[in-house]
Motif scaffolding. Structure first.
Motif, short mmCIF file in Angstrom:
data_model
loop_
_atom_site.label_atom_id
_atom_site.label_comp_id
_atom_site.label_asym_id
_atom_site.label_seq_id
_atom_site.Cartn_x
_atom_site.Cartn_y
_atom_site.Cartn_z
N GLY A 290 -9.98 1.52 0.70
CA GLY A 290 -9.23 2.45 -0.14
C GLY A 290 -10.12 3.25 -1.07
N VAL B 157 0.84 -1.21 0.00
CA VAL B 157 0.00 0.00 0.00
C VAL B 157 0.87 1.25 0.00
CG1 VAL B 157 -1.63 1.37 1.37
CG2 VAL B 157 -2.00 -1.09 1.09
N TYR C 249 -4.79 5.90 -3.26
CA TYR C 249 -5.10 4.88 -2.26
C TYR C 249 -5.93 3.76 -2.88
CZ TYR C 249 -3.35 7.67 1.65
OH TYR C 249 -2.55 8.37 2.51
N VAL D 289 -5.54 0.31 5.98
CA VAL D 289 -5.60 1.41 5.01
C VAL D 289 -6.14 2.67 5.67
CG1 VAL D 289 -6.53 2.15 2.79
CG2 VAL D 289 -5.92 -0.24 3.14
N GLN E 226 0.96 3.62 -3.29
CA GLN E 226 0.40 4.95 -3.05
C GLN E 226 1.49 6.02 -3.11
OE1 GLN E 226 0.59 7.34 -0.36
NE2 GLN E 226 -0.92 8.62 -1.43
N ASP F 136 -10.93 7.31 -1.11
CA ASP F 136 -10.78 8.16 -2.28
C ASP F 136 -12.07 8.93 -2.58
OD1 ASP F 136 -8.15 7.54 -2.73
OD2 ASP F 136 -8.54 6.04 -4.29
N ALA G 262 -4.55 6.54 5.88
CA ALA G 262 -5.30 7.69 5.36
C ALA G 262 -5.66 8.68 6.47
CB ALA G 262 -6.56 7.21 4.66
#
Length: 412
Positions: free
Chosen positions: A357, A36, A46, A234, A40, A361, A238
């Protein structure tokens, strides 16, 4: 307090293979996150990072039981040495194709090959424990020890991988995984004295381990729990990114794992009187409550504290699942049964990382927290409603084989 651990680690060869297995399975803590962070960091997406990680984990989940079945038949070293070499080559090519800007499909190809060859080191180590211990009490302690070892990796691995990938070199998490997999495998598979002997294919070894309703229930529940774990990986990256401190994402994941490590250590140090499947039901219910509490996070400090508390439910849930599987599975298919446990988690983690992910987004990390909360609730409801199927007195291999009117094909 920890005499139980001292007792099992004093068994001949136990400490050596357990420590080697600890190093060899570092990828479970860093490789998915490393992919990831790498994808990314290079692409800025992502969503793409989550999908690539999902491909890796889905193929890993699909291939794991097949590898475990081969291990049961031919032995750990014979099967795993060439598989580990292939794994290292595939991850090297993944890094090369991203930096060389090759066709994007090759990213998924090499991620898939890397997933197909990672194996389930945890199931191999647990099979060694089943081979050398002589009582259910010691075996539960051994499983607790291995869960603590897993969480030790999850405490240290994400921090190191995140710092290296964000501050030093984007593929650093993948490279760390490669190094530990190679070194740990070299140390583990040369240890022959504790390796379970290959099992010849007999009527008892045929069939599917998940034809057992109790094992099938654990598999389904673990898919939903896996979504929880994959999404949190994830979401943590983020969430920290949205707070302007992306390099601290590893601290969030380490707090999650630290809570689990402490709970696992305490769980294994105690001699329980209650039935394992009952404890499993309680811990997955507590996990669901904890997952819902993540919605209360307002910043890095509060989210770190919440994840630490949620972590207290993780190791006991996984220890309980392993103990139930060991009690229900055919002895000749034990490695495969453990691998199916990892497969179910792997599927969930893959879907969780990909879905989270894309939600991130489209919206943000806080919205994505609804995903692990909802799946944890579903998993808990399934476990509690089907709890009687997890009872060894009802669904163990021996009980099902000896039940009047049952066909011998159930022996697998």
């Amino acid at each position: 307090m920890f005499n139980n651990y001292r007792e099992i680690l004093s068994l001949p060869g136990a400490l050596k293979f357990s420590l080697a297995g600890l190093v060899a399975r570092m990828p479970i803590a860093v490789l998915g996150l490393g992919i990831v962070l790498f994808i990314q960091g290079v692409s800025g997406s992502y969503g793409l990072a989550g999908i690539v990680a999902a491909v890796y984990m889905i193929v890993q989940a699909l291939a794991g039981p097949g590898i475990a079945r081969l291990v049961d038949r031919r032995g750990q070293a014979t099967v795993m040495v060439p598989i580990v070499i292939t794994h290292l080559v595939a991850l090297s090519m993944l890094i090369v194709c991203v930096y060389a800007d090759w066709w994007v499909g090759l990213i998924f190809v090499f991620a898939g090959i890397g997933g197909a060859t990672v194996g389930s080191v945890g199931s191999l180590v647990r099979s060694r424990w089943s081979h050398i211990v002589d009582s259910p009490k010691k075996l539960q302690t051994a499983f607790s020890w291995e869960s603590v070892a897993d969480e030790l990796l999850f405490v240290t691995g994400p921090v190191v991988a995140t710092v290296l990938a964000t501050a030093v070199f984007p593929p650093a998490g993948i490279i760390l995984s490669m190094l530990t997999a190679g070194i740990g495998s070299a140390l583990l598979y040369v240890q022959k004295s504790t390796e379970p002997p290959p099992i010849e294919r007999t009527t008892e070894a045929r069939g599917h381990v998940f034809s057992n309703p109790g094992i099938f229930t654990i598999i389904i529940v673990n898919v939903f729990l896996g979504v929880n774990f994959g999404a949190i990986d994830v979401i943590a990256v983020a969430f920290a990114d949205e707070q302007g401190v992306k390099s601290l994402a590893g601290i969030l994941l380490s707090a999650f794992a630290l809570g689990s490590l402490i709970a696992g250590a305490l769980y294994g140090s105690r001699n329980w009187n209650s039935a394992t499947h009952h404890r499993f039901g309680v811990t997955v219910a507590m996990l669901a409550i904890g997952a819902c509490s993540m919605m209360l996070a307002q910043g890095m400090v509060s989210y770190t504290i919440i994840l630490f508390i949620v972590g207290f439910t993780i190791a006991p849930s996984l220890i309980g699942a392993n103990s139930v599987i060991e009690a229900l599975a055919p002895p000749r298919r034990l490695t495969e049964a453990f691998a199916w446990l990892g497969t179910s988690l792997g599927f969930g983690v893959a879907f969780g990382s990909a879905l989270a992910g894309n939600i991130i987004d489209a919206a943000n990390a806080k919205t994505a927290m609804l995903l692990p909360a909802g799946c944890a609730i579903v998993g808990a409801l399934l476990a509690l409603s089907l709890l009687k199927l997890l009872n060894p007195k009802r669904s163990s291999h021996e009980v099902r084989v000896n039940r009047p009117g049952r066909n011998v094909s159930l022996k697998g």
